[in-house]
Design a protein around this motif. Structure first.
Motif, PDB file in Angstrom:
ATOM      1  N   VAL A 122       0.991  -1.367  -0.137  1.00  0.00           N
ATOM      2  CA  VAL A 122       0.046   0.181  -0.094  1.00  0.00           C
ATOM      3  C   VAL A 122       0.816   1.049   0.081  1.00  0.00           C
ATOM      4  O   VAL A 122       0.787   2.218  -0.713  1.00  0.00           O
ATOM      5  CB  VAL A 122      -0.942  -0.043   1.293  1.00  0.00           C
ATOM      6  N   GLU A 123       1.968   1.347   0.942  1.00  0.00           N
ATOM      7  CA  GLU A 123       2.879   2.186   0.625  1.00  0.00           C
ATOM      8  C   GLU A 123       3.429   2.729  -0.527  1.00  0.00           C
ATOM      9  O   GLU A 123       3.574   3.828  -0.909  1.00  0.00           O
ATOM     10  CB  GLU A 123       3.818   2.245   1.905  1.00  0.00           C
ATOM     11  N   TYR A 124       4.026   1.602  -1.026  1.00  0.00           N
ATOM     12  CA  TYR A 124       4.656   1.815  -2.514  1.00  0.00           C
ATOM     13  C   TYR A 124       3.692   2.111  -3.299  1.00  0.00           C
ATOM     14  O   TYR A 124       4.069   2.955  -4.137  1.00  0.00           O
ATOM     15  CB  TYR A 124       5.341   0.260  -2.964  1.00  0.00           C
ATOM     16  N   ALA A 125       2.444   1.767  -3.317  1.00  0.00           N
ATOM     17  CA  ALA A 125       1.503   2.311  -4.270  1.00  0.00           C
ATOM     18  C   ALA A 125       1.275   3.758  -4.425  1.00  0.00           C
ATOM     19  O   ALA A 125       1.007   4.732  -5.325  1.00  0.00           O
ATOM     20  CB  ALA A 125       0.141   1.608  -4.213  1.00  0.00           C
TER      21      ALA A 125
ATOM     22  N   ASN B 148      -1.878 -11.851  -8.718  1.00  0.00           N
ATOM     23  CA  ASN B 148      -0.539 -12.464  -9.077  1.00  0.00           C
ATOM     24  C   ASN B 148      -0.064 -12.599  -7.787  1.00  0.00           C
ATOM     25  O   ASN B 148       0.424 -12.197  -6.798  1.00  0.00           O
ATOM     26  CB  ASN B 148       0.305 -11.122  -9.635  1.00  0.00           C
ATOM     27  N   THR B 149       0.398 -14.117  -7.640  1.00  0.00           N
ATOM     28  CA  THR B 149       0.607 -14.710  -6.404  1.00  0.00           C
ATOM     29  C   THR B 149       1.926 -13.831  -5.630  1.00  0.00           C
ATOM     30  O   THR B 149       1.770 -13.317  -4.448  1.00  0.00           O
ATOM     31  CB  THR B 149       1.300 -16.078  -6.514  1.00  0.00           C
ATOM     32  N   TYR B 150       3.142 -13.518  -6.344  1.00  0.00           N
ATOM     33  CA  TYR B 150       3.978 -12.715  -5.475  1.00  0.00           C
ATOM     34  C   TYR B 150       4.400 -11.385  -6.035  1.00  0.00           C
ATOM     35  O   TYR B 150       5.340 -10.674  -5.660  1.00  0.00           O
ATOM     36  CB  TYR B 150       5.256 -13.513  -5.597  1.00  0.00           C
ATOM     37  N   GLY B 151       3.417 -10.933  -6.857  1.00  0.00           N
ATOM     38  CA  GLY B 151       3.772  -9.477  -7.263  1.00  0.00           C
ATOM     39  C   GLY B 151       3.305  -8.485  -6.397  1.00  0.00           C
ATOM     40  O   GLY B 151       2.272  -8.702  -5.666  1.00  0.00           O
ATOM     41  N   GLY B 152       4.415  -7.770  -5.880  1.00  0.00           N
ATOM     42  CA  GLY B 152       4.166  -6.682  -4.783  1.00  0.00           C
ATOM     43  C   GLY B 152       4.294  -7.430  -3.459  1.00  0.00           C
ATOM     44  O   GLY B 152       3.771  -6.947  -2.416  1.00  0.00           O
ATOM     45  N   ASN B 153       4.983  -8.741  -3.250  1.00  0.00           N
ATOM     46  CA  ASN B 153       4.950  -9.291  -2.098  1.00  0.00           C
ATOM     47  C   ASN B 153       5.686  -8.657  -0.986  1.00  0.00           C
ATOM     48  O   ASN B 153       6.360  -7.564  -1.268  1.00  0.00           O
ATOM     49  CB  ASN B 153       5.489 -10.809  -2.060  1.00  0.00           C
ATOM     50  N   PRO B 154       5.504  -8.586   0.443  1.00  0.00           N
ATOM     51  CA  PRO B 154       6.172  -7.875   1.350  1.00  0.00           C
ATOM     52  C   PRO B 154       7.826  -7.588   0.961  1.00  0.00           C
ATOM     53  O   PRO B 154       8.142  -6.275   1.199  1.00  0.00           O
ATOM     54  CB  PRO B 154       5.982  -8.421   2.710  1.00  0.00           C
ATOM     55  N   VAL B 155       8.400  -8.586   0.585  1.00  0.00           N
ATOM     56  CA  VAL B 155       9.860  -8.384   0.465  1.00  0.00           C
ATOM     57  C   VAL B 155      10.149  -7.613  -0.736  1.00  0.00           C
ATOM     58  O   VAL B 155      10.930  -6.663  -0.755  1.00  0.00           O
ATOM     59  CB  VAL B 155      10.756  -9.809   0.532  1.00  0.00           C
ATOM     60  N   SER B 156       9.620  -7.828  -1.798  1.00  0.00           N
ATOM     61  CA  SER B 156       9.514  -7.070  -3.047  1.00  0.00           C
ATOM     62  C   SER B 156       9.352  -5.668  -2.879  1.00  0.00           C
ATOM     63  O   SER B 156      10.038  -4.746  -3.222  1.00  0.00           O
ATOM     64  CB  SER B 156       8.810  -7.816  -4.210  1.00  0.00           C
ATOM     65  N   SER B 157       8.095  -5.564  -1.994  1.00  0.00           N
ATOM     66  CA  SER B 157       7.809  -4.004  -1.958  1.00  0.00           C
ATOM     67  C   SER B 157       8.711  -3.262  -0.779  1.00  0.00           C
ATOM     68  O   SER B 157       8.992  -2.064  -1.252  1.00  0.00           O
ATOM     69  CB  SER B 157       6.639  -4.012  -1.238  1.00  0.00           C
TER      70      SER B 157
END
Length: 442
Positions: free
Chosen positions: A31-34, A250-259
Motif C-alpha cells: 500500500v505504501e509503495y502504491a 499475481n501470487t508474488y507480485g508486490g509481496n512484502p519483501v519485493s515491496s
C-alpha cells in the motif's frame, strides 16, 4: 544504484526475517509503495497492479487495453522489444522478424521515429508530424479492413531500436490519433524510468506536461535487480478491467519483501540525488563523447538524455552506412579494458550506454578514454581518413527534440590512457584475434 547497495540488502533482510507471503493478503509495504509511486506520476495515473517482471507488466497492460474498449489490435514500433512472453514476442519486431514467426494480423508496425537514420531525418521540416502521420495511416488502413485499435505501445525512449529519442511532439500527435480510434497509449518505462533521464522521474515526462499516457509499465530498476514490476493506469481503465469479472491476481507480485526493496530504491534515488547525478554525469559524458565525435570518423551520431546514451557508428558520414562489424569489435575490446557495453539498433551498430545511476564523472572519463584509444587503433588499422571529420561537422540538426535531450556540440578531442584505479580487476578476458579479424571483414 549499483550492485549490492547496503540499504537494499538491509531492507530485504529485515523483511525476510519478519514475513514474506503471497499477495492475496494485503500488506502495508504494498500500500505504501502504491502511494509513493503514484505521487511521481500525473494525477490521473492512480491505480497500480504489481507483477514480478517487466514482461508480466507489459502483458497485463495489453490485457487492460483490450478489455477497455473490446478492441484487439496493437500498433508497435519497428525493432521494438517489450518482453519474452508469447503475447509480447507477437508485438516485438525485434524478435519476431528474426525468428520463424510471421507478423500476426492484429499487429501493426510503425516506423521508428529516428531522425538520424530513419525515413524522416533532421533536415525534414516537421519529422514529429511526419512520423505520427505514419501511425495515422496505419489506423485508417486497419479501419478499412474492419479492425479496431486497442493500443499503441512504445518505450518512452527506444532502447533496442538504437537509443532513439522521439522528436518533440510525436507522442502527443500519436496519442491523439490512437485515442480518436478508441485505443490507449502505453508507455513502456521498463528500461528508461526511475530518473534515468535526470530532470524527470519518468522518461515520458520530458515530452511535456501536455502528454500523459493511459498506461505506464515499469520493471528492471524498480527493485535494483530484484524481480518486481508494476503497471499504473487510470481509474476508468481499471474499472473496465474489473468489470470483466476476471479477477486479477499475481501470487508474488508486490509481496512484502519485493515491496520493501522497491521502497528502499525510492529512498536511495531521493537521498543520494541519483536524478541529479544522472543529469550532471550524463551531460559530462555526452560532452566528452561529442569531442570524440569531432575526432573519430567512425562516430556518426551521439544522442541521449541523462544516463541513456547511444553512439551511432558509421563507415561513411554522408551515406550513414552502419559500421556493424566495427561496433562488435569495439564491444569486445572495451571488455578487455573492463568496460561492458553492448550494441543494438536495426543494424547492431549503436553502442548502448546505460550505466547504474551512481555512475561518476571519473567513471565517464575512464569509459571515454578507453573508447578513444580503441577507436584510434581501429581507424588506423582500417585506414579511415581523418579528413572526413569536416563532413561530420557540417551536419547540423534542425529537428526539435524534447528540451532535456542533449544537443550536439563539437570540440577538441582528448586522450588519456591512464587506468582508473577504482576499477575492480576480476581477471582479464582476452579475445581471439582471428575471430575479431573475421568480424572486421564482414
Amino acid at each position: 544504484m549499483g550492485h549490492c547497495h547496503p540499504e537494499v540488502v538491509k531492507a530485504a533482510l529485515k523483511q525476510m526475517e519478519l514475513l514474506n507471503t503471497n499477495s492475496r493478503f494485503l500488506h502495508d509495504n504494498l500500500v505504501e509503495y502504491a502511494k509513493r509511486i503514484s505521487a511521481t506520476l500525473p494525477e490521473k495515473l492512480s491505480v497500480c497492479y504489481f507483477t514480478n517482471s517487466g514482461s508480466e507488466a507489459n502483458d497485463l497492460a495489453l490485457r487492460l487495453a483490450r478489455q477497455f474498449r473490446g478492441h484487439q489490435d496493437v500498433i508497435t514500433l519497428d525493432h521494438a522489444y517489450h518482453g519474452h512472453l508469447t503475447s509480447l514476442i507477437e508485438i516485438s519486431p525485434y524478435k519476431f522478424r528474426k525468428g520463424k514467426d510471421v507478423k500476426k494480423e492484429f499487429v501493426h508496425v510503425a516506423p521508428i521515429p529516428d531522425t538520424y537514420r530513419g525515413k524522416y531525418r533532421e533536415d525534414h521540416p516537421d519529422p514529429a508530424s511526419a512520423y505520427a502521420d505514419e501511425v495515422k495511416k496505419i489506423i485508417e488502413e486497419a479501419h478499412k479492413n474492419g479492425r479496431k485499435i486497442a493500443a499503441f505501445i512504445a518505450e518512452s525512449m527506444q532502447s533496442c531500436g538504437g537509443q532513439i529519442i522521439p522528436p518533440a511532439g510525436y507522442f502527443q500527435k500519436v496519442a491523439e490519433y490512437v485515442r480518436g480510434a478508441g485505443g490507449v497509449f502505453i508507455a513502456d518505462e521498463v528500461q528508461v524510468g526511475f530518473g534515468r533521464v535526470g530532470k524527470h522521474f519518468w522518461s515520458f515526462q520530458m515530452h511535456g506536461k501536455d502528454f500523459v499516457p493511459d498506461i505506464v509499465t515499469m520493471g528492471k530498476p524498480m527493485g535494483n535487480g530484484h524481480p518486481v514490476a508494476c503497471v499504473v493506469t487510470t481509474k476508468e481503465i481499471a474499472e473496465a478491467f474489473s468489470s470483466s469479472g476476471m479477477e486479477y491476481f499475481n501470487t508474488y507480485g508486490g509481496n512484502p519483501v519485493s515491496s520493501a526493496i522497491a521502497l528502499a530504491v525510492l529512498d536511495i534515488i531521493e537521498n543520494e540525488d541519483l536524478q541529479g547525478n544522472a543529469t550532471r554525469v550524463g551531460s559530462y559524458l555526452t560532452e566528452l563523447l561529442n569531442k570524440q565525435k569531432a575526432k573519430h570518423t567512425l562516430i556518426g551520431d551521439i544522442r541521449g538524455v541523462g544516463l541513456f546514451i547511444g553512439i551511432d557508428l558509421v563507415k561513411d558520414h554522408q551515406k550513414r552506412t552502419p559500421a556493424t562489424a566495427e561496433a562488435q569489435h569495439v564491444i569486445y575490446k572495451m571488455k578487455e579494458k573492463r568496460v561492458l557495453l553492448s550494441a543494438d539498433g536495426p543494424h547492431r551498430n549503436v553502442l548502448k550506454i546505460k550505466p547504474p545511476m551512481c555512475f561518476t564523472e571519473e567513471d565517464a572519463k575512464f569509459l571515454v578514454d578507453q573508447l578513444d584509444g580503441i577507436l584510434t587503433a581501429l581507424e588506423e588499422a582500417t585506414g579511415a581518413k581523418t579528413e572526413s571529420e569536416a563532413v561530420s561537422g557540417n551536419t547540423t540538426s534542425r529537428t526539435k527534440v524534447p528540451k532535456d535531450a542533449h544537443s550536439e556540440s563539437l570540440g577538441e578531442g582528448t586522450q588519456d590512457q591512464k587506468e582508473n584505479p577504482s576499477q575492480k580487476r576480476n581477471g582479464l578476458c582476452t579475445d581471439k584475434h582471428s575471430l575479431l579479424s573475421k568480424r572486421l571483414k564482414t
